[in-house]
Write a protein that holds these residues in place. Structure first.
Motif, mmCIF file in Angstrom:
data_model
loop_
_atom_site.group_PDB
_atom_site.id
_atom_site.type_symbol
_atom_site.label_atom_id
_atom_site.label_comp_id
_atom_site.label_asym_id
_atom_site.label_seq_id
_atom_site.Cartn_x
_atom_site.Cartn_y
_atom_site.Cartn_z
ATOM 1 N N MET A 130 50.693 -18.656 -34.713
ATOM 2 C CA MET A 130 49.618 -18.012 -34.427
ATOM 3 C C MET A 130 49.235 -16.900 -35.474
ATOM 4 O O MET A 130 48.415 -16.243 -35.628
ATOM 5 N N GLU A 131 50.443 -16.532 -36.379
ATOM 6 C CA GLU A 131 50.362 -15.810 -37.686
ATOM 7 C C GLU A 131 49.280 -16.414 -38.443
ATOM 8 O O GLU A 131 49.616 -17.382 -39.227
ATOM 9 N N GLN A 132 48.317 -15.658 -38.764
ATOM 10 C CA GLN A 132 47.111 -16.101 -39.715
ATOM 11 C C GLN A 132 46.951 -15.317 -40.802
ATOM 12 O O GLN A 132 45.778 -15.707 -41.483
ATOM 13 N N LEU A 133 47.711 -14.388 -41.233
ATOM 14 C CA LEU A 133 47.684 -13.476 -42.579
ATOM 15 C C LEU A 133 48.891 -13.950 -43.127
ATOM 16 O O LEU A 133 49.882 -13.817 -43.037
ATOM 17 N N THR A 134 48.838 -13.818 -44.472
ATOM 18 C CA THR A 134 49.939 -13.953 -45.416
ATOM 19 C C THR A 134 50.194 -12.575 -45.916
ATOM 20 O O THR A 134 51.472 -11.994 -45.972
ATOM 21 N N ALA A 135 49.259 -11.763 -46.317
ATOM 22 C CA ALA A 135 49.525 -10.514 -46.921
ATOM 23 C C ALA A 135 48.009 -9.503 -47.120
ATOM 24 O O ALA A 135 47.033 -10.273 -46.913
ATOM 25 N N VAL B 49 47.174 -21.151 -47.403
ATOM 26 C CA VAL B 49 47.160 -22.182 -46.386
ATOM 27 C C VAL B 49 47.993 -23.511 -46.960
ATOM 28 O O VAL B 49 47.940 -23.600 -48.166
ATOM 29 N N THR B 50 48.938 -23.713 -46.109
ATOM 30 C CA THR B 50 50.128 -24.683 -46.538
ATOM 31 C C THR B 50 49.777 -26.068 -45.742
ATOM 32 O O THR B 50 49.143 -25.957 -44.768
ATOM 33 N N GLU B 51 50.647 -26.961 -46.011
ATOM 34 C CA GLU B 51 50.633 -28.333 -45.602
ATOM 35 C C GLU B 51 51.189 -28.258 -44.219
ATOM 36 O O GLU B 51 51.345 -29.185 -43.333
ATOM 37 N N ASP B 52 52.201 -27.444 -44.038
ATOM 38 C CA ASP B 52 52.984 -27.109 -42.740
ATOM 39 C C ASP B 52 52.076 -26.469 -41.588
ATOM 40 O O ASP B 52 52.727 -26.052 -40.610
ATOM 41 N N GLU B 53 50.758 -26.103 -41.884
ATOM 42 C CA GLU B 53 49.961 -25.340 -40.771
ATOM 43 C C GLU B 53 50.034 -26.236 -39.620
ATOM 44 O O GLU B 53 49.755 -27.485 -39.545
ATOM 45 N N PHE B 54 50.101 -25.882 -38.350
ATOM 46 C CA PHE B 54 50.124 -26.501 -37.107
ATOM 47 C C PHE B 54 49.021 -27.597 -36.791
ATOM 48 O O PHE B 54 48.900 -28.422 -36.251
ATOM 49 N N TRP B 55 47.845 -27.016 -37.454
ATOM 50 C CA TRP B 55 46.488 -28.116 -37.338
ATOM 51 C C TRP B 55 46.404 -29.046 -38.191
ATOM 52 O O TRP B 55 45.562 -30.172 -38.029
ATOM 53 N N GLY C 152 44.795 -37.570 -42.580
ATOM 54 C CA GLY C 152 44.492 -37.829 -43.544
ATOM 55 C C GLY C 152 43.359 -36.976 -44.416
ATOM 56 O O GLY C 152 43.141 -37.163 -45.792
ATOM 57 N N MET C 153 43.036 -36.058 -43.754
ATOM 58 C CA MET C 153 41.862 -35.240 -44.144
ATOM 59 C C MET C 153 41.921 -33.735 -43.777
ATOM 60 O O MET C 153 41.049 -33.340 -42.776
ATOM 61 N N PRO C 154 43.048 -33.143 -43.677
ATOM 62 C CA PRO C 154 43.106 -31.817 -43.291
ATOM 63 C C PRO C 154 42.191 -30.605 -43.791
ATOM 64 O O PRO C 154 42.221 -30.369 -44.819
ATOM 65 N N LEU C 155 41.476 -30.259 -42.747
ATOM 66 C CA LEU C 155 40.235 -29.214 -42.697
ATOM 67 C C LEU C 155 40.841 -27.838 -41.726
ATOM 68 O O LEU C 155 40.973 -28.312 -40.672
ATOM 69 N N MET C 156 40.882 -26.799 -42.210
ATOM 70 C CA MET C 156 41.322 -25.704 -41.432
ATOM 71 C C MET C 156 40.021 -25.660 -40.406
ATOM 72 O O MET C 156 38.862 -25.520 -40.619
ATOM 73 N N THR D 97 41.327 -26.035 -46.983
ATOM 74 C CA THR D 97 42.343 -27.032 -47.022
ATOM 75 C C THR D 97 43.923 -26.607 -47.596
ATOM 76 O O THR D 97 43.774 -25.658 -48.116
ATOM 77 N N PRO D 98 44.711 -27.321 -47.128
ATOM 78 C CA PRO D 98 46.142 -27.118 -47.682
ATOM 79 C C PRO D 98 46.095 -26.841 -49.144
ATOM 80 O O PRO D 98 45.644 -27.519 -49.807
ATOM 81 N N GLY D 99 46.719 -25.536 -49.712
ATOM 82 C CA GLY D 99 46.650 -25.250 -50.929
ATOM 83 C C GLY D 99 45.911 -24.102 -51.254
ATOM 84 O O GLY D 99 46.064 -23.483 -52.443
ATOM 85 N N ASP D 100 44.843 -23.848 -50.466
ATOM 86 C CA ASP D 100 43.995 -22.785 -50.703
ATOM 87 C C ASP D 100 44.538 -21.454 -50.453
ATOM 88 O O ASP D 100 45.382 -21.469 -49.440
ATOM 89 N N ASP D 101 44.067 -20.387 -51.113
ATOM 90 C CA ASP D 101 44.206 -19.113 -50.550
ATOM 91 C C ASP D 101 42.964 -18.728 -50.240
ATOM 92 O O ASP D 101 41.931 -18.642 -50.835
#
Length: 176
Positions: free
Chosen positions: A38-43, A60-66, A73-77, A120-124
């Motif tokens: 549930m931590e949704q901030l990096t810095a 946003v990483t590929e390891d996000e719980f969602w 096949g199409m991970p969208l935050m 998506t994963p890889g985005d800041d």
């Protein structure tokens, strides 16, 4: 209250550098109670108490719980996770500057929310808030934006309310 949906950014993007944060995860944890998935901030990237603005990044990483389920096949935050990120930034800024006088700041609502792009994963995901109103012990109201690669992907207005810890503990004790 209608938010002022803006075509300009709350904070000039040239002032924000994800490689030079002003506060890391440990500083965020000192003020925000969320942990683990549930931590949704990096810095934290920027703060200006004179303008009542603050910015953060969620890397946003590929390891996000969602990622596994939204969507395979199409991970969208999910939009609700984007809103949680903004709520956590608002809470951090409010708590750091004791603007509400609360032990914990909770979600009070959102208004005029618009999702204008994908994350998506890889985005800041750059998150920005501007405090519009603070009523001590009652509520904060903040305009917010989320930006990926220089484009607004999320904007609206958020309300934060004080969470009465004693009442929550009492309710949990009744259940336990």
């Amino acid at each position: 209250m209608k938010s002022k949906l803006k075509s300009k950014f709350i904070i000039d993007l040239d002032l924000l550098d994800v490689n030079k944060p002003i506060a890391g995860i440990e500083a965020i944890r000192e003020l925000n109670p969320q942990r683990h998935e549930m931590e949704q901030l990096t810095a934290i990237l920027y703060e200006d108490l004179d303008r009542n603005v603050c910015a953060a990044v969620k890397s946003v990483t590929e390891d996000e719980f969602w990622c596994r389920g939204h969507m395979p096949g199409m991970p969208l935050m999910p939009g609700v996770v984007m809103l949680e990120s903004v709520a956590q930034l608002s809470s951090y800024f409010t708590q750091k500057n004791d603007l509400l006088g609360a032990d914990i700041v909770g979600f009070g609502g959102v208004d005029d929310v618009r999702f204008r792009g994908i994350v998506t994963p890889g985005d800041d995901l750059i998150l920005m808030v501007e405090l519009v109103k603070a009523r001590r012990n009652r509520m904060i109201i903040a305009a917010f934006q989320g930006v990926v690669n220089g484009s607004i992907v999320l904007e609206g207005t958020l309300r934060g309310i004080p969470i009465p810890i004693a009442a929550v503990e009492e309710q949990l004790a009744r259940k336990g």
